[in-house]
Motif scaffolding. Structure first.
Motif, PDB file in Angstrom:
ATOM      1  N   PRO A   1       0.835  -1.212   0.000  1.00 34.07           N
ATOM      2  CA  PRO A   1       0.000   0.000   0.000  1.00 34.07           C
ATOM      3  C   PRO A   1       0.866   1.257   0.000  1.00 34.07           C
ATOM      4  O   PRO A   1       2.063   1.201   0.242  1.00 34.07           O
ATOM      5  CB  PRO A   1      -0.777  -0.124   1.304  1.00 34.07           C
ATOM      6  CG  PRO A   1       0.155  -0.830   2.226  1.00 34.07           C
ATOM      7  CD  PRO A   1       0.911  -1.809   1.350  1.00 34.07           C
ATOM      8  N   SER A   2       0.234   2.398  -0.225  1.00 30.51           N
ATOM      9  CA  SER A   2       0.931   3.682  -0.213  1.00 30.51           C
ATOM     10  C   SER A   2       0.856   4.300   1.187  1.00 30.51           C
ATOM     11  O   SER A   2       0.005   3.922   2.001  1.00 30.51           O
ATOM     12  CB  SER A   2       0.323   4.623  -1.243  1.00 30.51           C
ATOM     13  OG  SER A   2       0.582   4.139  -2.548  1.00 30.51           O
ATOM     14  N   TYR A   3       1.761   5.253   1.438  1.00 32.37           N
ATOM     15  CA  TYR A   3       1.875   5.861   2.764  1.00 32.37           C
ATOM     16  C   TYR A   3       1.946   7.381   2.660  1.00 32.37           C
ATOM     17  O   TYR A   3       2.386   7.928   1.659  1.00 32.37           O
ATOM     18  CB  TYR A   3       3.145   5.363   3.471  1.00 32.37           C
ATOM     19  CG  TYR A   3       3.085   3.902   3.804  1.00 32.37           C
ATOM     20  CD1 TYR A   3       2.598   3.467   5.027  1.00 32.37           C
ATOM     21  CD2 TYR A   3       3.486   2.950   2.878  1.00 32.37           C
ATOM     22  CE1 TYR A   3       2.531   2.117   5.326  1.00 32.37           C
ATOM     23  CE2 TYR A   3       3.416   1.593   3.163  1.00 32.37           C
ATOM     24  CZ  TYR A   3       2.933   1.181   4.389  1.00 32.37           C
ATOM     25  OH  TYR A   3       2.843  -0.152   4.685  1.00 32.37           O
ATOM     26  N   VAL A   4       1.545   8.045   3.733  1.00 37.20           N
ATOM     27  CA  VAL A   4       1.729   9.470   3.919  1.00 37.20           C
ATOM     28  C   VAL A   4       2.674   9.624   5.101  1.00 37.20           C
ATOM     29  O   VAL A   4       2.484   8.967   6.132  1.00 37.20           O
ATOM     30  CB  VAL A   4       0.392  10.190   4.226  1.00 37.20           C
ATOM     31  CG1 VAL A   4       0.620  11.648   4.539  1.00 37.20           C
ATOM     32  CG2 VAL A   4      -0.575  10.049   3.092  1.00 37.20           C
ATOM     33  N   LEU A   5       3.697  10.467   4.942  1.00 31.57           N
ATOM     34  CA  LEU A   5       4.639  10.750   6.020  1.00 31.57           C
ATOM     35  C   LEU A   5       4.529  12.222   6.365  1.00 31.57           C
ATOM     36  O   LEU A   5       4.559  13.069   5.468  1.00 31.57           O
ATOM     37  CB  LEU A   5       6.076  10.450   5.594  1.00 31.57           C
ATOM     38  CG  LEU A   5       6.421   8.990   5.344  1.00 31.57           C
ATOM     39  CD1 LEU A   5       5.995   8.556   3.971  1.00 31.57           C
ATOM     40  CD2 LEU A   5       7.903   8.795   5.530  1.00 31.57           C
ATOM     41  N   GLY A   6       4.388  12.535   7.631  1.00 30.00           N
ATOM     42  CA  GLY A   6       4.281  13.922   8.052  1.00 30.00           C
ATOM     43  C   GLY A   6       5.200  14.212   9.216  1.00 30.00           C
ATOM     44  O   GLY A   6       5.465  13.334  10.044  1.00 30.00           O
ATOM     45  N   LEU A   7       5.699  15.433   9.263  1.00 35.62           N
ATOM     46  CA  LEU A   7       6.484  15.905  10.392  1.00 35.62           C
ATOM     47  C   LEU A   7       5.590  16.833  11.202  1.00 35.62           C
ATOM     48  O   LEU A   7       5.217  17.908  10.735  1.00 35.62           O
ATOM     49  CB  LEU A   7       7.737  16.641   9.919  1.00 35.62           C
ATOM     50  CG  LEU A   7       8.727  15.802   9.125  1.00 35.62           C
ATOM     51  CD1 LEU A   7       9.903  16.649   8.675  1.00 35.62           C
ATOM     52  CD2 LEU A   7       9.206  14.604   9.938  1.00 35.62           C
ATOM     53  N   LEU A   8       5.231  16.383  12.406  1.00 38.67           N
ATOM     54  CA  LEU A   8       4.282  17.099  13.256  1.00 38.67           C
ATOM     55  C   LEU A   8       4.977  17.724  14.452  1.00 38.67           C
ATOM     56  O   LEU A   8       6.030  17.248  14.889  1.00 38.67           O
ATOM     57  CB  LEU A   8       3.198  16.148  13.761  1.00 38.67           C
ATOM     58  CG  LEU A   8       2.510  15.245  12.753  1.00 38.67           C
ATOM     59  CD1 LEU A   8       1.460  14.396  13.443  1.00 38.67           C
ATOM     60  CD2 LEU A   8       1.897  16.052  11.638  1.00 38.67           C
ATOM     61  N   ASP A   9       4.339  18.733  15.010  1.00 34.14           N
ATOM     62  CA  ASP A   9       4.803  19.317  16.262  1.00 34.14           C
ATOM     63  C   ASP A   9       4.590  18.265  17.348  1.00 34.14           C
ATOM     64  O   ASP A   9       3.455  17.832  17.584  1.00 34.14           O
ATOM     65  CB  ASP A   9       3.989  20.577  16.556  1.00 34.14           C
ATOM     66  CG  ASP A   9       4.325  21.214  17.892  1.00 34.14           C
ATOM     67  OD1 ASP A   9       5.050  20.616  18.715  1.00 34.14           O
ATOM     68  OD2 ASP A   9       3.842  22.338  18.120  1.00 34.14           O
ATOM     69  N   PRO A  10       5.660  17.812  18.033  1.00 37.91           N
ATOM     70  CA  PRO A  10       5.499  16.761  19.033  1.00 37.91           C
ATOM     71  C   PRO A  10       4.663  17.193  20.236  1.00 37.91           C
ATOM     72  O   PRO A  10       4.141  16.349  20.958  1.00 37.91           O
ATOM     73  CB  PRO A  10       6.934  16.426  19.449  1.00 37.91           C
ATOM     74  CG  PRO A  10       7.737  17.606  19.064  1.00 37.91           C
ATOM     75  CD  PRO A  10       7.041  18.250  17.900  1.00 37.91           C
ATOM     76  N   ASP A  11       4.509  18.503  20.442  1.00 43.21           N
ATOM     77  CA  ASP A  11       3.718  19.002  21.569  1.00 43.21           C
ATOM     78  C   ASP A  11       2.264  19.277  21.196  1.00 43.21           C
ATOM     79  O   ASP A  11       1.484  19.710  22.034  1.00 43.21           O
ATOM     80  CB  ASP A  11       4.347  20.285  22.121  1.00 43.21           C
ATOM     81  CG  ASP A  11       5.736  20.033  22.688  1.00 43.21           C
ATOM     82  OD1 ASP A  11       5.975  18.943  23.227  1.00 43.21           O
ATOM     83  OD2 ASP A  11       6.582  20.948  22.580  1.00 43.21           O
ATOM     84  N   SER A  12       1.898  19.034  19.938  1.00 40.33           N
ATOM     85  CA  SER A  12       0.531  19.316  19.494  1.00 40.33           C
ATOM     86  C   SER A  12      -0.437  18.255  19.997  1.00 40.33           C
ATOM     87  O   SER A  12      -0.054  17.128  20.311  1.00 40.33           O
ATOM     88  CB  SER A  12       0.474  19.370  17.962  1.00 40.33           C
ATOM     89  OG  SER A  12       0.734  18.086  17.420  1.00 40.33           O
TER      90      SER A  12
END
Length: 174
Positions: A56-67
């Motif tokens: 399958p396909s994937y989405v990778l995101g860089l998120l604020d760890p404190d969010s």
């Protein structure tokens, strides 16, 4: 009152971090990641993300760890979210979910949302994906979240909301 042509609290040019400046020049479509149900709904504007096409396909995101979203997705494998692409008309919504603009009544109060098995979906977002968290890890100052795409809808792209060098832009003005 003095009106400045630039941000009065910006880091001086010679002191700016080169990696942050490089990231700012990459630019890309602004997305809104949402998760949860009812009063537990959370979301975050994300401009550092990509799609890895595979089966399958994937989405990778860089998120604020404190969010709040980071906290919700830290549950790891099995957590669910919706990744929706924002349009130029969504820029105030993007600012609210980024914590840069007040959201009277809460983040989900002013717009129409559809509840999905993956979380709340913005009714006016023509392109979105329902995702399941595959992996979560700390990476630099971010939380890297990798999600398997369970379903995706690709709609019309009239005026995508782009983010480049710290500002929202229309693609025809980038």
């Amino acid at each position: 009152m003095t009106i400045h042509s630039d941000h009065p609290f910006a880091t001086p040019e010679g002191e700016r971090d080169a990696a942050r400046r490089l990231r700012g020049r990459v630019g890309g479509q602004v997305s809104l990641w949402t998760a949860g149900t009812g009063g537990g709904r959370v979301g975050l504007t994300v401009s550092s993300w990509l799609v890895a096409v595979s089966e399958p396909s994937y989405v990778l995101g860089l998120l604020d760890p404190d969010s709040d979203l980071g906290e919700a997705l830290r549950a790891g494998p099995g957590a669910r979210c919706v990744v929706q692409l924002l349009e130029w008309g969504h820029r105030d919504l993007a600012e609210k979910f980024a914590g840069q603009m007040p959201a009277p009544g809460g983040l989900f109060a002013a717009d129409e949302w559809h509840e999905t098995p993956h979380g709340p979906r913005l009714a006016t977002a023509p392109t979105w994906a329902g995702c399941v968290v595959h992996d979560v890890r700390e990476l630099g100052w971010s939380l890297e979240v990798t999600c398997r795409i369970d379903e995706a809808v690709v709609g019309a792209e009239d005026a995508p909301l782009q983010h480049r060098r710290g500002r929202y832009q229309r693609p025809d003005h980038a």
